[in-house]
Scaffold this active site. Structure first.
Site, PDB file in Angstrom:
ATOM      1  N   LYS A  64       8.947   2.030  11.508  1.00 13.39           N
ATOM      2  CA  LYS A  64       8.809   2.163  12.936  1.00 13.39           C
ATOM      3  C   LYS A  64       9.531   1.061  13.689  1.00 13.39           C
ATOM      4  O   LYS A  64      10.338   1.414  14.814  1.00 13.39           O
ATOM      5  CB  LYS A  64       7.898   2.941  13.468  1.00 13.39           C
ATOM      6  CG  LYS A  64       6.655   1.840  13.338  1.00 13.39           C
ATOM      7  CD  LYS A  64       5.733   1.664  12.480  1.00 13.39           C
ATOM      8  CE  LYS A  64       4.373   1.131  12.648  1.00 13.39           C
ATOM      9  NZ  LYS A  64       3.492   1.286  11.331  1.00 13.39           N
ATOM     10  N   ASP A  94       2.914  -0.997  18.518  1.00 11.28           N
ATOM     11  CA  ASP A  94       3.103  -0.211  17.386  1.00 11.28           C
ATOM     12  C   ASP A  94       3.151   1.241  17.780  1.00 11.28           C
ATOM     13  O   ASP A  94       4.195   2.152  17.547  1.00 11.28           O
ATOM     14  CB  ASP A  94       1.829  -0.236  16.174  1.00 11.28           C
ATOM     15  CG  ASP A  94       1.964   1.001  15.403  1.00 11.28           C
ATOM     16  OD1 ASP A  94       2.584   0.509  14.372  1.00 11.28           O
ATOM     17  OD2 ASP A  94       1.228   1.854  15.288  1.00 11.28           O
ATOM     18  N   ALA A 120      11.887  -3.807  -5.670  1.00 13.14           N
ATOM     19  CA  ALA A 120      12.242  -4.879  -5.082  1.00 13.14           C
ATOM     20  C   ALA A 120      10.591  -5.418  -4.458  1.00 13.14           C
ATOM     21  O   ALA A 120      10.157  -4.670  -3.692  1.00 13.14           O
ATOM     22  CB  ALA A 120      13.192  -4.980  -4.157  1.00 13.14           C
ATOM     23  N   LYS A 158       6.548   3.900  17.779  1.00 14.28           N
ATOM     24  CA  LYS A 158       6.669   5.369  17.353  1.00 14.28           C
ATOM     25  C   LYS A 158       6.946   6.332  18.666  1.00 14.28           C
ATOM     26  O   LYS A 158       7.916   7.173  18.279  1.00 14.28           O
ATOM     27  CB  LYS A 158       5.367   5.644  17.025  1.00 14.28           C
ATOM     28  CG  LYS A 158       4.851   4.838  15.658  1.00 14.28           C
ATOM     29  CD  LYS A 158       3.236   5.179  15.327  1.00 14.28           C
ATOM     30  CE  LYS A 158       2.958   4.315  14.272  1.00 14.28           C
ATOM     31  NZ  LYS A 158       1.391   4.344  14.154  1.00 14.28           N
ATOM     32  N   GLY A 198      -2.185   4.907   5.870  1.00 14.92           N
ATOM     33  CA  GLY A 198      -2.787   4.819   4.667  1.00 14.92           C
ATOM     34  C   GLY A 198      -1.521   5.250   3.589  1.00 14.92           C
ATOM     35  O   GLY A 198      -0.582   5.722   3.950  1.00 14.92           O
ATOM     36  N   THR A 201       0.913  -1.174  -0.030  1.00 17.06           N
ATOM     37  CA  THR A 201      -0.153  -0.017  -0.105  1.00 17.06           C
ATOM     38  C   THR A 201       0.993   1.499  -0.123  1.00 17.06           C
ATOM     39  O   THR A 201       0.586   2.257  -0.655  1.00 17.06           O
ATOM     40  CB  THR A 201      -1.013   0.013   1.330  1.00 17.06           C
ATOM     41  OG1 THR A 201      -1.632  -1.216   1.105  1.00 17.06           O
ATOM     42  CG2 THR A 201      -1.740   1.208   1.177  1.00 17.06           C
ATOM     43  N   GLY A 216     -10.172  -2.865   7.194  1.00 15.63           N
ATOM     44  CA  GLY A 216      -8.959  -2.721   6.704  1.00 15.63           C
ATOM     45  C   GLY A 216      -8.108  -1.920   7.658  1.00 15.63           C
ATOM     46  O   GLY A 216      -6.811  -1.758   7.486  1.00 15.63           O
TER      47      GLY A 216
END
Length: 436
Positions: free
Chosen positions: A105, A201, A44, A205, A302, A14, A187
Site C-alpha cells: 500500500k 499506514d 526472491a 490505504k 496476517g 509472513t 506481533g
C-alpha cells in the site's frame, strides 16, 4: 491440459509464505476456477531462515530483478514492502509485459500514479486487493460490485494495530503505552510503531480507496492525518459514558466543493456497527447513491488473509490474459483517461461534530463561562458532562458539539484555552455519526 501460469514471488516473509500455503492448499480449487495451475517457479528473498514452507523445485535468489527477468516467470507477486526495490521490481515487470500483484500500500499510495500509468501504457494487469484491509475484498467490491453507484463517502477501520490498542484501552482500561506494549508482544505492532499509531499506514490505504471510489489520482499528500498516541484512558471512559467508542478511522467524502481525505481518532456512537468492531479486525462502510450504506468486515492483516487477496488477484490475472485491455475491468475502477483531479479540501474547511475535554479549576461560574464562550462562537452543545474533582484536584468538563467547520471550532477552542481557570491537557476528538 493448459500450461501452468508461472509465478515469481518477490519476498518470503509472513505474507510470501502465506501465498505459498494458499496456492498449495487450494491448488485443486484454483485450477477448477481458471482451468490451469498456478505454480511458483522463482522466489526472491534475502532471508531464508524464517521460512517454514518447502521450496523444493523453486529457484531461489537474493536478486529480485533477476527473478523478474526470468523467462520462467509469467506473473510477478511483490510482497517485499518498502519503496525503492519494490518500485524497481514492479516497473521492471511492467516493462517486460508481466502482470504484477502487490500488497504494498505504501508503494501504491506514494508512487501509484506513475506505476498505474506505466501499466496502462503497457497494457499490463496490476492487482492490489491485498494492499487494503487484508482479506476483505474491498477493492473488488468498490471497483466492481458498486460500479453502478456514485460513491459519496467511505469510512473504515483500516489499521488493525490501532484498533487492537483502542480495544484494549476500552475493554481493559489500559493506558496507551500498556496496550501498545501488549500489541508489540503479540506481533501486532512493530518495534517502531510510528507508521501504525500515527496513522500513516491508514492514510496509505485511504489514498487507494479514495482513488477507486471517486476516480481521482492517488493523493497521499492531501490526507490529513492524526494518530492515536495522545488518546488517554480518561477520554475512552468519558466517551463510553456519553455513549460512544473511539476508533481510528480513515474517512473519504465527496461533495460539490470537492473531496476530503482524513485519518484521525473518531468518536462513533456505540450503536453503530463500526463501533462494535474490536481487536485486529478491519471494517469499511461505503455509501453509494443507489445502494445506500453497505459494510464490509473481516481480518485485515496476517499471512493467510492477505494471501487470500493476493491469490484472488492472481486468478483474475489468469482469467484476463489474452483479453484486450479495453475489455478488462480498469484497475482503478475508471477508464485511465477518465480519471479526474477533483478539488481536495483542507481539513480546516471540513464540518464535523467535536468532543472536547477540559481540565478546569474547581470554582463557581466555570460551566457558564465555557458554554457562553461557545455560544458566542455560534457553536451548539449536544451533550455535556462535568466530573467533580477529588480533594485538591481540578475538575473535568467534557462536551460534544453540533456540527461546525473545523476552523471555526479551533478558533473557539483557543478562546476557551485562554480562560484563566482552564488548565493544560485539553483533548479534542472529532465525532462522526454515519447516518445511512
Amino acid at each position: 491440459m493448459s500450461t501452468p501460469l508461472k509465478i515469481g514471488l518477490m519476498g518470503l516473509g509472513t505474507v510470501g509464505q502465506g501465498v505459498l500455503r494458499v496456492l498449495r492448499k487450494n491448488a485443486d480449487e484454483i485450477e477448477r476456477r481458471i482451468g490451469r495451475k498456478l505454480v511458483v517457479t522463482h522466489i526472491a528473498t534475502k532471508d531464508l531462515d524464517r521460512n517454514s514452507e518447502s521450496l523444493e523445485g523453486i529457484t531461489v535468489s537474493d536478486d529480485a530483478l533477476t527473478c523478474v527477468r526470468s523467462a520462467d516467470v509469467d506473473v510477478v507477486v511483490e510482497v517485499m514492502g518498502g519503496y525503492n526495490i519494490a518500485k524497481q521490481v514492479t516497473l521492471a515487470a511492467i516493462e517486460r509485459g508481466k502482470p504484477v500483484v502487490t500488497a504494498n500500500k505504501a508503494l501504491l499510495a506514494e508512487h501509484g500514479n506513475e506505476i498505474f500509468a506505466a501499466a496502462a501504457k503497457a497494457g499490463v494487469g496490476l492487482g492490489f486487493e491485498a494492499a487494503v484491509a487484508g482479506g476483505i475484498p474491498i477493492i473488488k467490491a468498490v471497483r466492481e460490485g458498486l460500479a453502478g453507484n456514485r460513491i459519496d463517502s467511505l469510512a473504515g477501520i483500516i489499521n488493525g494495530t490501532c484498533n487492537y490498542i483502542l480495544t484494549q484501552m476500552t475493554v481493559k482500561g489500559q493506558t496507551f503505552a500498556d496496550a501498545l506494549s501488549d500489541a508489540q508482544k503479540l506481533g501486532y505492532a512493530e518495534a517502531d510503531p510510528t507508521f501504525d499509531v500515527e496513522g500513516v499506514d491508514a492514510a496509505h490505504k485511504l489514498t487507494i480507496l479514495a482513488s477507486i471510489a471517486f476516480g481521482i489520482p492517488l493523493s497521499f499528500g492531501a490526507v490529513a492525518r492524526e494518530g492515536i498516541s495522545k488518546i488517554t484512558a480518561q477520554d475512552i471512559q468519558i466517551a463510553l459514558t456519553l455513549g460512544y467508542r473511539i476508533k481510528l478511522l480513515g474517512i473519504a467524502q465527496r461533495s460539490d466543493a470537492g473531496v476530503s481525505l482524513r485519518v484521525h481518532p473518531t468518536l462513533v456512537p456505540d450503536d453503530q456497527l463500526i463501533a462494535k468492531v474490536d481487536g485486529v479486525v478491519n471494517a469499511v462502510v461505503v455509501n453509494g447513491n443507489a445502494v445506500g450504506q453497505v459494510g464490509f468486515y473481516g481480518r485485515g492483516a496476517g499471512g493467510d488473509p492477505t494471501a487470500s487477496a493476493i491469490v484472488a488477484d492472481l486468478i483474475d490475472v489468469a482469467r484476463s490474459l489474452g483479453v484486450p485491455q479495453a475489455q478488462r475491468v480498469p484497475v482503478l475502477a475508471f477508464q485511465p483517461g477518465a480519471m479526474k483531479a477533483l478539488p481536495l479540501l483542507a481539513i480546516a474547511d471540513i464540518e464535523s461534530c467535536y468532543y472536547l475535554r477540559l481540565r478546569v479549576a474547581d470554582e463557581p461560574g466555570v460551566l457558564k463561562a465555557i458554554t457562553g464562550t461557545l455560544a458566542e462562537s455560534d457553536i451548539s452543545i449536544e451533550a455535556i458532562l462535568q466530573k467533580e474533582p477529588r480533594e485538591h484536584e481540578d475538575a473535568t468538563v467534557a462536551l460534544i458539539t453540533s456540527a461546525v467547520k473545523e476552523s471555526k471550532f479551533d478558533a473557539a477552542m483557543q478562546r476557551l484555552l485562554a480562560l484563566p481557570f482552564v488548565r493544560e491537557g485539553a483533548s479534542r476528538i472529532r465525532v462522526e455519526h454515519f447516518k445511512s
